[in-house]
Design a protein around this motif. Sequence first.
Motif, mmCIF file in Angstrom:
data_model
loop_
_atom_site.group_PDB
_atom_site.id
_atom_site.type_symbol
_atom_site.label_atom_id
_atom_site.label_comp_id
_atom_site.label_asym_id
_atom_site.label_seq_id
_atom_site.Cartn_x
_atom_site.Cartn_y
_atom_site.Cartn_z
ATOM 1 N N PHE A 154 73.125 -49.530 6.045
ATOM 2 C CA PHE A 154 72.937 -48.093 6.223
ATOM 3 C C PHE A 154 74.287 -47.416 6.057
ATOM 4 N N LYS A 155 74.359 -46.456 5.188
ATOM 5 C CA LYS A 155 75.600 -45.716 4.925
ATOM 6 C C LYS A 155 75.989 -44.892 6.147
ATOM 7 N N GLY A 156 77.265 -44.981 6.517
ATOM 8 C CA GLY A 156 77.770 -44.192 7.633
ATOM 9 C C GLY A 156 77.538 -44.800 9.003
ATOM 10 N N TRP A 157 76.842 -45.904 9.089
ATOM 11 C CA TRP A 157 76.635 -46.566 10.365
ATOM 12 C C TRP A 157 77.601 -47.741 10.486
ATOM 13 N N LYS A 158 78.063 -47.971 11.703
ATOM 14 C CA LYS A 158 78.954 -49.093 11.973
ATOM 15 C C LYS A 158 78.124 -50.246 12.531
ATOM 16 N N ALA A 159 78.171 -51.392 11.863
ATOM 17 C CA ALA A 159 77.403 -52.556 12.305
ATOM 18 C C ALA A 159 77.995 -53.119 13.597
ATOM 19 N N SER A 160 77.130 -53.475 14.525
ATOM 20 C CA SER A 160 77.575 -54.105 15.768
ATOM 21 C C SER A 160 77.669 -55.616 15.593
ATOM 22 N N ALA A 161 76.990 -56.138 14.585
ATOM 23 C CA ALA A 161 77.077 -57.558 14.224
ATOM 24 C C ALA A 161 76.729 -57.676 12.750
ATOM 25 N N ARG A 162 77.247 -58.709 12.119
ATOM 26 C CA ARG A 162 76.950 -58.905 10.704
ATOM 27 C C ARG A 162 77.102 -60.369 10.334
ATOM 28 N N ASP A 163 76.427 -60.724 9.267
ATOM 29 C CA ASP A 163 76.550 -62.046 8.662
ATOM 30 C C ASP A 163 76.845 -61.781 7.188
ATOM 31 N N GLU A 164 78.117 -61.838 6.830
ATOM 32 C CA GLU A 164 78.545 -61.503 5.463
ATOM 33 C C GLU A 164 77.935 -62.442 4.431
ATOM 34 N N LYS A 165 77.847 -63.719 4.778
ATOM 35 C CA LYS A 165 77.317 -64.705 3.834
ATOM 36 C C LYS A 165 75.871 -64.388 3.454
ATOM 37 N N GLU A 166 75.067 -64.051 4.441
ATOM 38 C CA GLU A 166 73.640 -63.765 4.212
ATOM 39 C C GLU A 166 73.372 -62.285 3.945
ATOM 40 N N LYS A 167 74.409 -61.445 4.049
ATOM 41 C CA LYS A 167 74.273 -59.986 3.873
ATOM 42 C C LYS A 167 73.271 -59.400 4.873
ATOM 43 N N LEU A 168 73.520 -59.688 6.146
ATOM 44 C CA LEU A 168 72.701 -59.181 7.237
ATOM 45 C C LEU A 168 73.546 -58.248 8.090
ATOM 46 N N PHE A 169 72.952 -57.139 8.524
ATOM 47 C CA PHE A 169 73.667 -56.145 9.314
ATOM 48 C C PHE A 169 72.809 -55.751 10.512
ATOM 49 N N VAL A 170 73.431 -55.742 11.697
ATOM 50 C CA VAL A 170 72.747 -55.307 12.911
ATOM 51 C C VAL A 170 73.445 -54.047 13.399
ATOM 52 N N TYR A 171 72.646 -53.050 13.709
ATOM 53 C CA TYR A 171 73.157 -51.790 14.235
ATOM 54 C C TYR A 171 72.527 -51.570 15.606
ATOM 55 N N THR A 172 73.348 -51.181 16.579
ATOM 56 C CA THR A 172 72.852 -50.878 17.917
ATOM 57 C C THR A 172 72.880 -49.366 18.082
ATOM 58 N N THR A 173 71.731 -48.773 18.355
ATOM 59 C CA THR A 173 71.610 -47.316 18.271
ATOM 60 C C THR A 173 72.568 -46.541 19.166
ATOM 61 N N GLY A 174 72.792 -46.944 20.368
ATOM 62 C CA GLY A 174 73.737 -46.217 21.223
ATOM 63 C C GLY A 174 75.137 -46.195 20.639
ATOM 64 N N LYS A 175 75.538 -47.282 20.026
ATOM 65 C CA LYS A 175 76.873 -47.367 19.426
ATOM 66 C C LYS A 175 76.952 -46.523 18.158
ATOM 67 N N ILE A 176 75.860 -46.385 17.446
ATOM 68 C CA ILE A 176 75.833 -45.550 16.245
ATOM 69 C C ILE A 176 76.068 -44.105 16.640
ATOM 70 N N ARG A 177 75.339 -43.653 17.638
ATOM 71 C CA ARG A 177 75.432 -42.250 18.066
ATOM 72 C C ARG A 177 76.798 -41.948 18.658
#
Length: 184
Positions: A154-177
């Motif tokens: 998601f553009k403009g969102w900061k991932a709270s966790a990621r797996d670069e190898k698998e191209k997976l991104f986790v975003y936690t809504t409170g941290k996004i806001r």
Amino acid sequence: MEILKTFAPLFLAVLAVLLTLSFVLAICRGAPFVPTGQEKVFRMLKLAALKKGETLVDLGSGDGRFVLLAAEKGARAIGVELNWVLVLWARLRIWAAGLGDVARIVRSNVLTYDLRGVDVVICYLSPEMNKKLQAKLERELKPGARVLTNTFSFKGWKASARDEKEKLFVYTTGKIRESKRTKS
């Protein structure tokens, strides 16, 4: 018996045309069915930190593989899928697994499905669909809910966790806001 011989090929031909049409329409709407490998499904649910008793919604659930695994892990799992063929197939898989009390598939548009009260959202959607969905996720998800994307971030969102190898991104809504507020 003669009638059966006459109409069986016609029935199969009509069925084949309907199946083909359902998949072509899905592609035209920007949501083709691209299944995620089972190992990656396990990895994604682990990365999302799915807990027993939480509610998971898989947007564009396809054949229901995330819904089935999440339900097996003790979550309340809901798949949102527009393609009626995939909805029927996923419902059959849920029934066969005996998970109908904790898992279900709804035929709905991912952009209109209500996400309030959801703990984890799975998205393996195109960048265009993610862009359309982003404001809805921010508006409807409670603080602390996790959004996990496969391949497309998601553009403009900061991932709270990621797996670069698998191209997976986790975003936690409170941290996004919070990160958006500090930038203003």
